[in-house]
Design a protein around this motif. Structure first.
Motif, PDB file in Angstrom:
ATOM      1  N   MET A 134      -4.645  32.296   1.639  1.00 16.42           N
ATOM      2  CA  MET A 134      -4.245  30.909   1.578  1.00 16.42           C
ATOM      3  C   MET A 134      -4.714  30.336   0.237  1.00 16.42           C
ATOM      4  N   PRO A 135      -3.793  29.906  -0.636  1.00 17.02           N
ATOM      5  CA  PRO A 135      -4.157  29.376  -1.941  1.00 17.02           C
ATOM      6  C   PRO A 135      -4.852  28.020  -1.887  1.00 17.02           C
ATOM      7  N   ALA A 136      -4.538  27.169  -0.895  1.00 13.36           N
ATOM      8  CA  ALA A 136      -5.150  25.841  -0.831  1.00 13.36           C
ATOM      9  C   ALA A 136      -5.125  25.331   0.599  1.00 13.36           C
ATOM     10  N   GLN A 137      -6.035  24.399   0.887  1.00  9.76           N
ATOM     11  CA  GLN A 137      -6.093  23.740   2.185  1.00  9.76           C
ATOM     12  C   GLN A 137      -6.343  22.259   1.947  1.00  9.76           C
ATOM     13  N   PHE A 138      -5.607  21.388   2.640  1.00  4.28           N
ATOM     14  CA  PHE A 138      -5.759  19.952   2.456  1.00  4.28           C
ATOM     15  C   PHE A 138      -7.206  19.529   2.730  1.00  4.28           C
ATOM     16  N   LYS A 139      -7.731  18.622   1.880  1.00  6.75           N
ATOM     17  CA  LYS A 139      -9.086  18.110   2.053  1.00  6.75           C
ATOM     18  C   LYS A 139      -9.064  16.595   2.232  1.00  6.75           C
ATOM     19  N   ASP A 140      -8.777  15.824   1.179  1.00  4.22           N
ATOM     20  CA  ASP A 140      -8.832  14.371   1.203  1.00  4.22           C
ATOM     21  C   ASP A 140      -7.696  13.792   0.366  1.00  4.22           C
ATOM     22  N   LEU A 141      -7.520  12.482   0.471  1.00  2.00           N
ATOM     23  CA  LEU A 141      -6.626  11.735  -0.414  1.00  2.00           C
ATOM     24  C   LEU A 141      -7.482  10.937  -1.385  1.00  2.00           C
ATOM     25  N   VAL A 142      -6.959  10.702  -2.594  1.00  2.00           N
ATOM     26  CA  VAL A 142      -7.680   9.912  -3.589  1.00  2.00           C
ATOM     27  C   VAL A 142      -6.712   8.897  -4.194  1.00  2.00           C
ATOM     28  N   LEU A 143      -7.144   7.638  -4.260  1.00  2.00           N
ATOM     29  CA  LEU A 143      -6.393   6.586  -4.938  1.00  2.00           C
ATOM     30  C   LEU A 143      -7.228   6.107  -6.114  1.00  2.00           C
ATOM     31  N   ASP A 144      -6.606   5.952  -7.272  1.00  2.00           N
ATOM     32  CA  ASP A 144      -7.293   5.425  -8.449  1.00  2.00           C
ATOM     33  C   ASP A 144      -7.234   3.897  -8.426  1.00  2.00           C
ATOM     34  N   ALA A 145      -8.269   3.270  -8.973  1.00  2.00           N
ATOM     35  CA  ALA A 145      -8.312   1.811  -9.000  1.00  2.00           C
ATOM     36  C   ALA A 145      -9.214   1.330 -10.132  1.00  2.00           C
ATOM     37  N   THR A 146      -8.815   0.240 -10.759  1.00  2.00           N
ATOM     38  CA  THR A 146      -9.691  -0.347 -11.773  1.00  2.00           C
ATOM     39  C   THR A 146     -10.827  -1.130 -11.112  1.00  2.00           C
ATOM     40  N   ASP A 147     -10.599  -1.681  -9.923  1.00  5.85           N
ATOM     41  CA  ASP A 147     -11.659  -2.310  -9.125  1.00  5.85           C
ATOM     42  C   ASP A 147     -11.728  -1.548  -7.803  1.00  5.85           C
ATOM     43  N   HIS A 148     -12.414  -0.412  -7.828  1.00  5.43           N
ATOM     44  CA  HIS A 148     -12.405   0.486  -6.677  1.00  5.43           C
ATOM     45  C   HIS A 148     -13.057  -0.111  -5.433  1.00  5.43           C
ATOM     46  N   HIS A 149     -14.016  -0.991  -5.592  1.00  9.16           N
ATOM     47  CA  HIS A 149     -14.630  -1.618  -4.417  1.00  9.16           C
ATOM     48  C   HIS A 149     -13.660  -2.600  -3.757  1.00  9.16           C
ATOM     49  N   ALA A 150     -12.982  -3.415  -4.547  1.00 10.35           N
ATOM     50  CA  ALA A 150     -12.012  -4.357  -3.982  1.00 10.35           C
ATOM     51  C   ALA A 150     -10.859  -3.618  -3.317  1.00 10.35           C
ATOM     52  N   LEU A 151     -10.378  -2.542  -3.948  1.00 13.90           N
ATOM     53  CA  LEU A 151      -9.261  -1.807  -3.350  1.00 13.90           C
ATOM     54  C   LEU A 151      -9.704  -1.077  -2.086  1.00 13.90           C
ATOM     55  N   ALA A 152     -10.924  -0.557  -2.064  1.00 15.82           N
ATOM     56  CA  ALA A 152     -11.447   0.065  -0.839  1.00 15.82           C
ATOM     57  C   ALA A 152     -11.476  -0.956   0.289  1.00 15.82           C
ATOM     58  N   ASP A 153     -11.938  -2.166  -0.009  1.00 13.96           N
ATOM     59  CA  ASP A 153     -11.968  -3.211   1.016  1.00 13.96           C
ATOM     60  C   ASP A 153     -10.558  -3.568   1.476  1.00 13.96           C
ATOM     61  N   TRP A 154      -9.596  -3.595   0.537  1.00  9.57           N
ATOM     62  CA  TRP A 154      -8.221  -3.922   0.904  1.00  9.57           C
ATOM     63  C   TRP A 154      -7.652  -2.875   1.854  1.00  9.57           C
ATOM     64  N   TRP A 155      -7.800  -1.597   1.509  1.00 15.52           N
ATOM     65  CA  TRP A 155      -7.276  -0.539   2.376  1.00 15.52           C
ATOM     66  C   TRP A 155      -7.999  -0.509   3.721  1.00 15.52           C
ATOM     67  N   CYS A 156      -9.283  -0.819   3.730  1.00 21.70           N
ATOM     68  CA  CYS A 156     -10.006  -0.908   5.009  1.00 21.70           C
ATOM     69  C   CYS A 156      -9.375  -1.993   5.887  1.00 21.70           C
ATOM     70  N   ALA A 157      -9.099  -3.143   5.306  1.00 22.61           N
ATOM     71  CA  ALA A 157      -8.474  -4.230   6.068  1.00 22.61           C
ATOM     72  C   ALA A 157      -7.053  -3.857   6.492  1.00 22.61           C
ATOM     73  N   ALA A 158      -6.312  -3.209   5.616  1.00 25.12           N
ATOM     74  CA  ALA A 158      -4.911  -2.870   5.902  1.00 25.12           C
ATOM     75  C   ALA A 158      -4.782  -1.823   7.004  1.00 25.12           C
ATOM     76  N   MET A 159      -5.716  -0.868   7.054  1.00 25.91           N
ATOM     77  CA  MET A 159      -5.569   0.247   7.992  1.00 25.91           C
ATOM     78  C   MET A 159      -6.688   0.328   9.031  1.00 25.91           C
ATOM     79  N   SER A 160      -7.499  -0.718   9.126  1.00 22.56           N
ATOM     80  CA  SER A 160      -8.638  -0.703  10.050  1.00 22.56           C
ATOM     81  C   SER A 160      -9.561   0.481   9.782  1.00 22.56           C
ATOM     82  N   TYR A 161      -9.686   0.835   8.523  1.00 25.00           N
ATOM     83  CA  TYR A 161     -10.627   1.867   8.095  1.00 25.00           C
ATOM     84  C   TYR A 161     -11.981   1.207   7.853  1.00 25.00           C
TER      85      TYR A 161
END
Length: 121
Positions: free
Chosen positions: A1-28
């Motif tokens: 097996m050449p690869a196995q899925f691990k995680d997703l990564v999103l880039d952000a200039t304000d990574h804390h604000a975007l993390a909070d946004w996605w948490c609110a959007a998806m109940s994460y």
């Protein structure tokens, strides 16, 4: 097996604000809130922020800091079940509404990362 899925990564200039946004959007939640390190270690503010589905059903998503803003269309994106209007009320923007050609809405998060929203199951 050449690869196995691990995680997703999103880039952000304000990574804390975007993390909070996605948490609110998806109940994460921020991973460190759900399972804080026992030794009192605190994640450095400049490090990527891991967010998780508290139910354990969704993938781990890292919100990674970058200096450059998004300028082109994403080559990979998230597909979610949800309510377009609620996501827009949280700060998403509509890129394209569902129509006769597509059965989903295309939105962008506050940093411009596109994602597709399908009607709730």
């Amino acid at each position: 097996m050449p690869a196995q899925f691990k995680d997703l990564v999103l880039d952000a200039t304000d990574h804390h604000a975007l993390a909070d946004w996605w948490c609110a959007a998806m109940s994460y939640r921020r991973k460190d809130e759900l399972s804080p390190p026992e030794d009192g270690w605190v994640r450095p503010v400049e490090w990527p922020v891991p967010i998780v589905d508290p139910e354990g059903a969704g993938p781990l998503i890292w919100i990674a800091p970058v200096q450059e803003t998004k300028t082109l269309k994403n080559r990979m994106h998230l597909d979610v079940f949800g309510d377009r209007d609620e996501l827009v009320a949280l700060g998403a923007t509509v890129v394209r509404r569902r129509d006769d050609e597509i059965e989903w809405d295309v939105l962008a998060d506050p940093e411009g990362n596109e994602f597709c929203v399908f009607a709730p199951r």
